[in-house]
Motif scaffolding. Structure first.
Motif, short mmCIF file in Angstrom:
data_model
loop_
_atom_site.label_atom_id
_atom_site.label_comp_id
_atom_site.label_asym_id
_atom_site.label_seq_id
_atom_site.Cartn_x
_atom_site.Cartn_y
_atom_site.Cartn_z
N LEU A 16 6.98 2.40 3.92
CA LEU A 16 7.70 3.54 3.36
C LEU A 16 8.23 3.25 1.96
O LEU A 16 8.03 4.05 1.03
CB LEU A 16 8.86 3.93 4.29
N ILE A 17 8.86 2.10 1.78
CA ILE A 17 9.45 1.80 0.48
C ILE A 17 8.38 1.46 -0.56
O ILE A 17 8.59 1.64 -1.76
CB ILE A 17 10.49 0.67 0.56
N SER A 18 7.22 0.97 -0.11
CA SER A 18 6.14 0.68 -1.06
C SER A 18 5.56 1.97 -1.66
O SER A 18 4.96 1.94 -2.73
CB SER A 18 5.02 -0.12 -0.38
N ILE A 19 5.77 3.07 -0.97
CA ILE A 19 5.34 4.38 -1.50
C ILE A 19 6.47 5.00 -2.31
O ILE A 19 6.26 5.54 -3.40
CB ILE A 19 4.93 5.32 -0.36
N SER A 218 0.10 2.86 -9.31
CA SER A 218 1.41 2.22 -9.15
C SER A 218 1.79 2.13 -7.68
O SER A 218 2.37 1.13 -7.24
CB SER A 218 2.47 2.99 -9.95
N VAL A 219 1.46 3.16 -6.91
CA VAL A 219 1.70 3.12 -5.46
C VAL A 219 0.84 2.04 -4.81
O VAL A 219 1.31 1.28 -3.95
CB VAL A 219 1.41 4.49 -4.83
N LEU A 220 -0.42 1.96 -5.23
CA LEU A 220 -1.34 0.95 -4.68
C LEU A 220 -0.83 -0.47 -4.95
O LEU A 220 -0.79 -1.30 -4.03
CB LEU A 220 -2.73 1.13 -5.30
N PHE A 221 -0.43 -0.74 -6.18
CA PHE A 221 0.09 -2.07 -6.52
C PHE A 221 1.38 -2.36 -5.76
O PHE A 221 1.63 -3.51 -5.37
CB PHE A 221 0.33 -2.18 -8.03
N SER A 222 2.19 -1.35 -5.54
CA SER A 222 3.43 -1.52 -4.80
C SER A 222 3.15 -1.90 -3.34
O SER A 222 3.81 -2.79 -2.78
CB SER A 222 4.26 -0.24 -4.86
N VAL A 223 2.17 -1.25 -2.74
CA VAL A 223 1.79 -1.56 -1.35
C VAL A 223 1.31 -3.00 -1.26
O VAL A 223 1.66 -3.75 -0.33
CB VAL A 223 0.71 -0.59 -0.85
N ILE A 224 0.50 -3.42 -2.23
CA ILE A 224 0.00 -4.79 -2.25
C ILE A 224 1.16 -5.78 -2.37
O ILE A 224 1.23 -6.78 -1.64
CB ILE A 224 -0.99 -4.99 -3.41
N ASP A 225 2.08 -5.50 -3.28
CA ASP A 225 3.23 -6.39 -3.50
C ASP A 225 4.05 -6.55 -2.22
O ASP A 225 4.37 -7.67 -1.80
CB ASP A 225 4.14 -5.84 -4.61
N ILE A 226 4.40 -5.43 -1.62
CA ILE A 226 5.29 -5.45 -0.45
C ILE A 226 4.63 -6.13 0.75
O ILE A 226 5.23 -6.99 1.41
CB ILE A 226 5.72 -4.02 -0.07
N LEU A 227 3.41 -5.75 1.06
CA LEU A 227 2.74 -6.30 2.25
C LEU A 227 2.45 -7.79 2.11
O LEU A 227 2.64 -8.56 3.06
CB LEU A 227 1.45 -5.52 2.54
#
Length: 267
Positions: A16-19, A218-227
């Motif tokens: 949720l927060i990665s989005i 930016s959402v894609l990179f955020s998901v990668i970072d968080i996971l």
């Protein structure tokens, strides 16, 4: 590792927060307001301290206090038009002063470090529900205000002429930033929360794509970072906040290096 309930909760919150973080961070970065995210992330610590002091939900108390600070920033913009950085110093001093006073009083009987550095071990089902509610409200509001926010990003004065209530939108957006920070601090931590708001957007901007493509990347990179940080922190037995910040910086550096290498090859 998903046999543990706290990891299941942490994984769902992380998605949720990665989005949510880059959705908010995208507009903050484009408006040159990324430091507001950093200021409010530190302000959220005071909200956590207040919530723990009165045995309330720290996420809800953080959201309320951070929202007040966000609205205060917008209110003070009319009084410090030529010295905007002073507003952040004022709000930061107020919130950090409250947080340190409460935390050093000895009246807190809870672990504040999990909010400062981030932790997957302390994530409860109650936290998940609070994050889910705030996250859904924030994303829904963001979708509803998307077109107006785009206009304000490119030209605030033109938006006023076009009939957009810029002041009201700014107040609502400040509350959205507060909600994003409140739902993210349990996993990422207060100290490095601004990295999740700004760095995925900065990484996506290096690709040189259009407005919507940059938003999605930016959402894609955020998901990668968080996971990645969630998995690494679990196996390294360390706080996910620091890992998230490091991965965000490393990913940004990699994208910049690849971009430069491709430019040299094309030449």
């Amino acid at each position: 590792m998903f046999h543990y309930s706290f990891m299941q909760n942490a994984f769902m919150i992380s998605i949720l927060i990665s989005i949510l973080c880059p959705c908010i961070g995208f507009f903050l970065v484009l408006r040159r307001y990324s430091m507001i995210g950093d200021t409010l992330s530190h302000a959220s610590l005071a909200g956590v301290a207040i919530g723990l002091l009165y045995n309330g939900n720290p996420i809800i108390s953080s959201f309320i206090f951070t929202s007040i600070c966000g609205v205060l920033i917008e209110f003070l913009r009319d009084y410090f038009k030529k010295y905007a950085e002073l507003i952040l110093a004022i709000v930061l001093s107020l919130s950090v002063g409250i947080a340190i006073t409460i935390m050093s009083s000895g009246k807190l009987h809870a672990n504040v470090n999990s909010f400062i550095f981030g932790s997957v071990l302390t994530v409860t089902r109650e936290d998940l529900y609070a994050v889910l509610v705030l996250g859904i409200i924030s994303i829904t509001t963001l979708i509803f205000l998307y077109n107006k926010l785009v206009i304000i990003v490119f030209d605030e004065e033109a938006a006023k002429i076009a009939g957009v209530n810029v002041k009201l939108i700014n107040y609502i957006f400040s509350i959205l930033v507060a909600a994003t920070i409140s739902v993210s601090m349990r996993i990422v931590g207060v100290l490095v929360l601004s990295s999740m708001i700004a760095l995925p957007v900065a990484t996506a901007m290096q690709l040189g794509k259009g407005f919507k493509a940059t938003f999605l990347y930016s959402v894609l990179f955020s998901v990668i970072d968080i996971l990645l940080s969630l998995f690494i922190s679990y196996y390294m037995n360390c706080a996910p906040g620091g890992i998230t910040a490091l991965i965000s910086v490393i990913l940004l550096a990699l994208v910049i290096c690849v971009k430069k290498c491709l430019l040299r090859l094309n030449r």
